[in-house]
Structure formats: structure tokens, C-alpha cells
Design a protein around this motif. Structure first.
Motif, PDB file in Angstrom:
ATOM      1  N   ASN A  91      90.044 -38.933 -11.527  1.00 24.78           N
ATOM      2  CA  ASN A  91      89.694 -40.202 -12.176  1.00 24.78           C
ATOM      3  C   ASN A  91      89.946 -41.380 -11.238  1.00 24.78           C
ATOM      4  O   ASN A  91      89.144 -42.321 -11.161  1.00 24.78           O
ATOM      5  N   LYS A  92      91.077 -41.320 -10.503  1.00 22.31           N
ATOM      6  CA  LYS A  92      91.371 -42.374  -9.536  1.00 22.31           C
ATOM      7  C   LYS A  92      90.303 -42.419  -8.444  1.00 22.31           C
ATOM      8  O   LYS A  92      89.840 -43.493  -8.041  1.00 22.31           O
ATOM      9  N   ILE A  93      89.933 -41.204  -7.983  1.00 25.68           N
ATOM     10  CA  ILE A  93      88.909 -41.137  -6.936  1.00 25.68           C
ATOM     11  C   ILE A  93      87.582 -41.695  -7.446  1.00 25.68           C
ATOM     12  O   ILE A  93      86.893 -42.463  -6.763  1.00 25.68           O
ATOM     13  N   LYS A 108      87.173 -43.840  -9.880  1.00 27.66           N
ATOM     14  CA  LYS A 108      87.297 -45.288 -10.024  1.00 27.66           C
ATOM     15  C   LYS A 108      87.115 -45.986  -8.675  1.00 27.66           C
ATOM     16  O   LYS A 108      86.442 -47.024  -8.580  1.00 27.66           O
ATOM     17  N   ALA A 109      87.734 -45.403  -7.634  1.00 30.79           N
ATOM     18  CA  ALA A 109      87.596 -45.983  -6.296  1.00 30.79           C
ATOM     19  C   ALA A 109      86.141 -45.922  -5.833  1.00 30.79           C
ATOM     20  O   ALA A 109      85.607 -46.881  -5.259  1.00 30.79           O
ATOM     21  N   GLN A 110      85.493 -44.771  -6.091  1.00 31.23           N
ATOM     22  CA  GLN A 110      84.085 -44.636  -5.722  1.00 31.23           C
ATOM     23  C   GLN A 110      83.212 -45.604  -6.510  1.00 31.23           C
ATOM     24  O   GLN A 110      82.264 -46.190  -5.970  1.00 31.23           O
ATOM     25  N   LEU A 111      83.543 -45.766  -7.804  1.00 26.56           N
ATOM     26  CA  LEU A 111      82.794 -46.713  -8.626  1.00 26.56           C
ATOM     27  C   LEU A 111      82.973 -48.136  -8.108  1.00 26.56           C
ATOM     28  O   LEU A 111      82.009 -48.919  -8.047  1.00 26.56           O
ATOM     29  N   TYR A 112      84.205 -48.469  -7.696  1.00 31.17           N
ATOM     30  CA  TYR A 112      84.474 -49.803  -7.145  1.00 31.17           C
ATOM     31  C   TYR A 112      83.678 -50.013  -5.851  1.00 31.17           C
ATOM     32  O   TYR A 112      83.061 -51.071  -5.648  1.00 31.17           O
ATOM     33  N   ASP A 113      83.691 -48.967  -4.990  1.00 27.86           N
ATOM     34  CA  ASP A 113      82.920 -49.061  -3.745  1.00 27.86           C
ATOM     35  C   ASP A 113      81.429 -49.198  -4.034  1.00 27.86           C
ATOM     36  O   ASP A 113      80.712 -49.959  -3.361  1.00 27.86           O
ATOM     37  N   PHE A 114      80.966 -48.445  -5.034  1.00 27.78           N
ATOM     38  CA  PHE A 114      79.552 -48.525  -5.400  1.00 27.78           C
ATOM     39  C   PHE A 114      79.192 -49.921  -5.900  1.00 27.78           C
ATOM     40  O   PHE A 114      78.145 -50.472  -5.541  1.00 27.78           O
ATOM     41  N   GLN A 115      80.076 -50.492  -6.733  1.00 29.38           N
ATOM     42  CA  GLN A 115      79.818 -51.835  -7.249  1.00 29.38           C
ATOM     43  C   GLN A 115      79.813 -52.866  -6.119  1.00 29.38           C
ATOM     44  O   GLN A 115      78.990 -53.787  -6.104  1.00 29.38           O
ATOM     45  N   ARG A 116      80.752 -52.714  -5.167  1.00 27.31           N
ATOM     46  CA  ARG A 116      80.765 -53.607  -4.013  1.00 27.31           C
ATOM     47  C   ARG A 116      79.489 -53.450  -3.193  1.00 27.31           C
ATOM     48  O   ARG A 116      78.886 -54.438  -2.757  1.00 27.31           O
TER      49      ARG A 116
END
Length: 221
Positions: A39-41, A43-51
Motif C-alpha cells: 500500500n505504501k509503495i 501510494k508512492a507510485q500514485l504520488y509519482d504518477f500525479q506529479r
């Protein structure tokens, strides 16, 4: 005795179930821990995708702005070319060239030299009766005059209104050959200015015939 054996069996069965339960709990905890990490990974991937998505949107906006700027620049270039073309087509050529039809002599001090034979007079600003060029448009002009003398000398001046802007001094006084001098002056002039060539001193004669010509020319840059 039978009862004791049953109790032992029940105890052993409970122990087995407890061990199985413990193992399942360990497995469950591991699964939960793995899911938390995943889930953390995510979330991090989702954050990177949003950026990345935000950067892509910003890039698209910048690209659109650059395309618009390029369009403006191309429009400005086209307008400049059209303006230059209109100016080139509408601007009248100003140029003259005249020469002495015959040799002349006995020129007095400050006597204007009248180059009476016109070969070119674009803009009709040169007067072959007076030898004067009257500036029709303010701008930068080139003036040049050539004088030929034989067995004499002849100092002349190029005059703009009352100001001397050039001088010439062909000298063959002590030589049997012809002597010639050509001078060029580049000068800013305003509408209405008068430009002409005049004798200065010691100008007894100027040669101009079918063999050689004394002339006066000018044009606007």
C-alpha cells in the motif's frame, strides 16, 4: 483409564489447533505487513504518477504557449516582409548623372559648374540649367564628381547650401598629360537642401569631350 486417554487426545488436539492457529496468525500478520508495504509503495507510485501528470499538463500548457508565440512571430515576420515589400515598391528611386557636353574655360572664383547633359535624373531633382541637385527626400546621399584637366589645375568644391562638404584638386599644370580627380562624399541631407559643384581658385579650364568626360552624380541610399 479411558477417560484419561480421551483427555490426552483432546489436549493434544487442542495443542495442534493452537499451533495451527499460531501459524495462521503469523501468516496473516505477514500478509498484513506485506499489504501495508504494498500500500505504501502504491501510494508512492500514485504520488509519482500525479506529479508526472501535473508536469505533463504543465508541459502541454507551455507547448501550447510556445506554439502560440511561434504563430505570433511568424505573423510578425510576414507583416514585416509585406511592409518592406510595400515600401520597396512605393519608394521612388532618386539618382542623377550629368556631364559637361564640352570643355569649359575661364571659371571665376565660386563659379558654379553646370553639368548640362543629363544621362539619368530619377526623381527629377537635378537641374541641368543650374547644375544644382535639390534634395527631394531627407536621407543619406552619395555624391561624386569627376573633373579632367590638361596643362592646368582646377580646385573645386562640393557645396551643400552654404557649407563645403568636399574638395577636388586635379593638377596637370606641369605635365602634358591629362589629370583627373574623382571625389566621393556620403552625407545626410534634408528636403530642400541644394547641392552643387563650384570652382574654387585657379580653375582656368575643364576638359570634357568624346574622349573623356567631366561629370557629376548622386543618389539616395
Amino acid at each position: 483409564m479411558l477417560t484419561f486417554s480421551l483427555l490426552v487426545l483432546v489436549f493434544l488436539e487442542n495443542e495442534i489447533h493452537a499451533e495451527i492457529f499460531d501459524n495462521e496468525m503469523v501468516t496473516l500478520r505477514n500478509d498484513v505487513s506485506r499489504l501495508v508495504n504494498e500500500n505504501k509503495i502504491m501510494k508512492a507510485q500514485l504520488y509519482d504518477f500525479q506529479r508526472m501528470k501535473s508536469k505533463m499538463l504543465e508541459f502541454e500548457r507551455n507547448l501550447k504557449g510556445l506554439n502560440q508565440t511561434q504563430t505570433y512571430i511568424l505573423d510578425d515576420i510576414e507583416e514585416f516582409r509585406s511592409t518592406q515589400k510595400r515600401q520597396s515598391s512605393s519608394s521612388e528611386v532618386i539618382a542623377f548623372h550629368a556631364y559637361l557636353a564640352n570643355s569649359i574655360s575661364s571659371l571665376g572664383y565660386h563659379h558654379p559648374i553646370t553639368f548640362e547633359t543629363e544621362m539619368t535624373n530619377k526623381g527629377s531633382a537635378y537641374n541641368h540649367y543650374t547644375g544644382t541637385f535639390t534634395v527631394p527626400e531627407t536621407g543619406i546621399y552619395v555624391f561624386t564628381w569627376t573633373l579632367v584637366v590638361k596643362l592646368t589645375l582646377c580646385a573645386t568644391e562640393l557645396v551643400l547650401n552654404n557649407s563645403i562638404i568636399g574638395e577636388s584638386y586635379p593638377d596637370s599644370e606641369h605635365d602634358a598629360d591629362n589629370a583627373s580627380a574623382t571625389e566621393i562624399v556620403i552625407r545626410e541631407a534634408e528636403v530642400g537642401d541644394a547641392v552643387f559643384v563650384r570652382a574654387k581658385s585657379g580653375c582656368s579650364s575643364i576638359r570634357s569631350d568624346t574622349v573623356t568626360r567631366s561629370s557629376f552624380s548622386g543618389w539616395k541610399l
